[in-house]
Design a protein around this motif. Structure first.
Motif, mmCIF file in Angstrom:
data_model
loop_
_atom_site.group_PDB
_atom_site.id
_atom_site.type_symbol
_atom_site.label_atom_id
_atom_site.label_comp_id
_atom_site.label_asym_id
_atom_site.label_seq_id
_atom_site.Cartn_x
_atom_site.Cartn_y
_atom_site.Cartn_z
ATOM 1 N N SER A 93 0.721 -1.072 -0.298
ATOM 2 C CA SER A 93 -0.276 -0.142 0.379
ATOM 3 C C SER A 93 1.104 1.024 0.443
ATOM 4 C CB SER A 93 -1.018 0.112 0.942
ATOM 5 O OG SER A 93 -1.683 1.326 1.420
ATOM 6 N N SER A 94 0.430 1.832 -0.507
ATOM 7 C CA SER A 94 1.459 3.369 -1.296
ATOM 8 C C SER A 94 2.017 4.290 -0.249
ATOM 9 C CB SER A 94 1.146 3.813 -2.156
ATOM 10 O OG SER A 94 -0.410 4.888 -1.364
ATOM 11 N N ASN A 236 -20.753 0.683 -5.208
ATOM 12 C CA ASN A 236 -20.074 1.906 -4.629
ATOM 13 C C ASN A 236 -18.611 0.737 -3.922
ATOM 14 O OD1 ASN A 236 -17.685 3.417 -3.044
ATOM 15 N ND2 ASN A 236 -19.526 4.231 -1.143
ATOM 16 N N SER A 237 -17.774 0.174 -3.500
ATOM 17 C CA SER A 237 -17.035 -0.757 -3.331
ATOM 18 C C SER A 237 -16.286 0.041 -2.258
ATOM 19 C CB SER A 237 -16.637 -1.338 -4.496
ATOM 20 O OG SER A 237 -15.214 -1.820 -5.104
ATOM 21 N N THR A 241 -5.208 -2.238 1.418
ATOM 22 C CA THR A 241 -4.592 -3.565 1.048
ATOM 23 C C THR A 241 -4.585 -4.374 2.323
ATOM 24 O OG1 THR A 241 -3.463 -2.350 -0.381
ATOM 25 C CG2 THR A 241 -2.239 -3.941 0.054
ATOM 26 N N ASP A 305 -10.611 5.486 8.422
ATOM 27 C CA ASP A 305 -11.422 5.911 7.283
ATOM 28 C C ASP A 305 -13.083 5.622 8.065
ATOM 29 O OD1 ASP A 305 -9.951 5.444 5.022
ATOM 30 O OD2 ASP A 305 -10.906 3.301 4.713
HETATM 31 P P1 ADP Z 1 -3.279 3.684 -0.714
HETATM 32 O O1 ADP Z 1 -3.773 3.140 0.802
HETATM 33 O O2 ADP Z 1 -2.049 3.046 -1.372
HETATM 34 O O3 ADP Z 1 -4.070 4.362 -1.581
HETATM 35 P P2 ADP Z 1 -5.227 0.880 -1.110
HETATM 36 O O4 ADP Z 1 -5.446 0.537 -2.530
HETATM 37 O O5 ADP Z 1 -5.039 0.123 0.232
HETATM 38 O O6 ADP Z 1 -3.767 1.873 -1.106
HETATM 39 O O7 ADP Z 1 -5.864 2.153 -0.024
HETATM 40 C C1 ADP Z 1 -7.289 2.018 0.334
HETATM 41 C C2 ADP Z 1 -8.195 3.240 0.831
HETATM 42 O O8 ADP Z 1 -8.632 3.891 -0.321
HETATM 43 C C3 ADP Z 1 -9.167 2.915 2.097
HETATM 44 O O9 ADP Z 1 -8.524 2.701 3.159
HETATM 45 C C4 ADP Z 1 -10.061 4.428 1.365
HETATM 46 O O10 ADP Z 1 -8.858 5.573 2.623
HETATM 47 C C5 ADP Z 1 -9.292 4.376 0.367
HETATM 48 N N1 ADP Z 1 -11.303 3.638 -0.342
HETATM 49 C C6 ADP Z 1 -11.310 2.520 -0.343
HETATM 50 N N2 ADP Z 1 -12.336 2.420 -0.977
HETATM 51 C C7 ADP Z 1 -13.093 3.828 -1.430
HETATM 52 C C8 ADP Z 1 -14.120 3.608 -1.117
HETATM 53 N N3 ADP Z 1 -15.331 2.880 -2.004
HETATM 54 N N4 ADP Z 1 -14.918 4.973 -0.762
HETATM 55 C C9 ADP Z 1 -13.584 5.716 -0.814
HETATM 56 N N5 ADP Z 1 -12.552 4.934 0.265
HETATM 57 C C10 ADP Z 1 -12.057 4.425 -0.460
#
Ligand code: ADP
Ligand code: ZN
Length: 433
Positions: A93-94, A236-237, A241, A305
């Protein structure tokens, strides 16, 4: 409505059965973590908790929290719960600075991630007849691969197009009759503008009817904008990571909040400041414990989140509880001239305005100067500079009323702002530089 299920039995378990299953899996997870992961061994010893003292689901609150800094401190492989030759996959995860978070998967973990994705997609009505275009990055980012496995499990024809290259995306859609696609909200907005420019009416000219949209926060107004522009349904999905990637929570065909798959994740909503559990309906930080992960179990992960549990059962019959749209991350909040502002407040105002286009960025510089640069809708610019000035004034007032801070609004022509291939960077804060 004919509701389809991928795993009807698990998806509709009665709450007592589901909770019984959760407890057994929580106990097993804590036992394994305590036995195999020195980091958790220490954390549990510090608070004097023995794994067999976890006797009810409420006992989860006695377990230590895990933060993203903890994951970074254990980089690269400190949290492995299996021998080092057991994992078959690494994702990261970045994170914007320093080392990323490294997440390992066993064969079973990858298979479970695909199962959850298949379950999620079927809940929206996807079937093997669907042609599934996966417009997300493959690679270290989990979004592309995990969704891919789910769609393939169902038996869809999967087109792994990846992000960007709109010309080619369109060609694939037209030539292979794409009916469903996985896409970032920022790219979906951009792509809608691209189709408009090409004179493609998605309703009339494409078979595309479902979009799975996530990985970035977006508002209900943005969902509506995408649905209207593309003539399809947006589901919505949600995922991250650290918890396998996408497929943690997903909307069903009713589009009323995301079912969080509770047989795999134990959820809590906590007050981000005090850590106290919050009741249903109240917004707080989503905290997740993996219940079935082999290679790398994680206890009480602070996702940062912000969301809330939605009350009442869903008409689809699934018993897994629903969480609301993520309104942002607890660390997203901007403080501008002493006022707390969430980027989503700005997006809501912009996307609800018919003359405003689909790309925007929030810039903070100097001594708390807030600038919102946003594209006009393609049809909004009639060459009359006065109309633009008018619109600028209107928007400034609307934002001021919402934020209590007067922004500078900078309107630019449709399509003139750069579009990221990955997640959009909506906030540029130059103040601390
Ligand atoms: P990175 O942390 O590198 O961006 P990730 O893919 O693991 O990589 O990111 C996950 C994050 O992306 C979640 O913790 C959340 O903050 C955001 N996210 C993922 N899906 C949603 C969604 N449907 N609505 C809002 N935020 C989202
Ligand atoms: Zn439902």
């Amino acid at each position: 409505m004919n509701t389809l299920f991928w795993d009807r039995e698990t998806e509709t378990l009665t709450r007592p059965r589901l909770e019984q299953l959760q407890l057994a899996r929580l106990q097993e997870t804590v036992r394994r973590a305590a036995l195999r992961v020195p980091f958790y061994q220490r954390a549990l010893a510090e608070i004097g908790l023995k794994p067999d003292e976890v006797r009810s689901l409420a006992d989860v609150q006695r377990l230590p929290l895990t933060t993203s800094d903890d994951l970074r401190s254990q980089y690269p492989a400190g949290l492995l719960a299996v021998p080092p030759d057991e994992p078959v996959r690494l994702h990261t995860s970045s994170g914007t600075t320093g080392k990323p978070k490294a997440i390992f998967f066993s064969k079973k973990d990858i298979d479970n991630a695909g199962e959850l994705m298949a379950r999620s997609l079927v809940a929206t009505g996807v079937t093997r007849q669907d042609v599934f275009q996966n417009m997300m990055s493959y690679g270290l980012f989990t979004g592309g691969l995990m969704m891919h496995y789910g769609a393939e499990k169902i038996g869809c024809l999967v087109i792994p197009s990846g992000p960007g290259n709109s010309e080619r995306q369109l060609m694939l859609m037209q030539d292979f009759g794409t009916t469903a696609a996985h896409i970032l909200p920022s790219y979906a907005l951009y792509f809608a503008g691209f189709l408009e420019q090409r004179g493609v009416d998605a309703r009339r000219d494409l078979a595309w009817r479902k979009a799975f949209v996530g990985a970035e926060p977006y508002t209900e107004e943005t969902r509506e904008k995408i649905q209207q522009a593309l003539g399809l349904k947006v589901f919505n999905s949600y995922g991250l990571t650290e918890m396998n990637g996408p497929g943690v929570a997903f909307e069903c065909s009713h589009q009323c909040g995301m079912h969080l798959w509770e047989d795999h994740f134990l959820l809590e909503i906590l007050d981000p400041k005090t850590g106290a559990p919050l009741p249903e309906g109240q917004c707080g930080e989503l905290v997740l414990t993996t219940l079935q992960r082999e290679a790398m179990p994680i206890l009480r992960y602070r996702t940062r989140d912000i969301t809330r549990l939605l009350p009442g059962p869903c008409p689809c019959g699934r018993t897994h509880r629903r969480v609301d749209r993520i309104t942002g991350r607890s660390d997203d909040m901007l403080i501008v001239r002493g006022v707390n502002i969430f980027p989503q407040q700005i997006e809501r105002v912009l996307m609800a305005h018919p003359q405003i286009g689909r790309n925007y960025v929030i810039v903070l510089e100097g001594l708390d100067d807030l600038t919102v640069q946003v594209e006009l809708a393609p049809a909004a610019f009639d060459g009359n500079v006065e109309h633009v000035a008018d619109l600028q004034h209107q928007l400034t007032e609307k934002l001021k009323a919402e934020l209590w801070v007067r922004p500078t609004v900078n309107l630019v022509p449709a399509g003139s702002m750069p579009v990221a291939e990955g997640k959009a960077r909506r906030v540029i804060d130059k103040r601390s530089l």
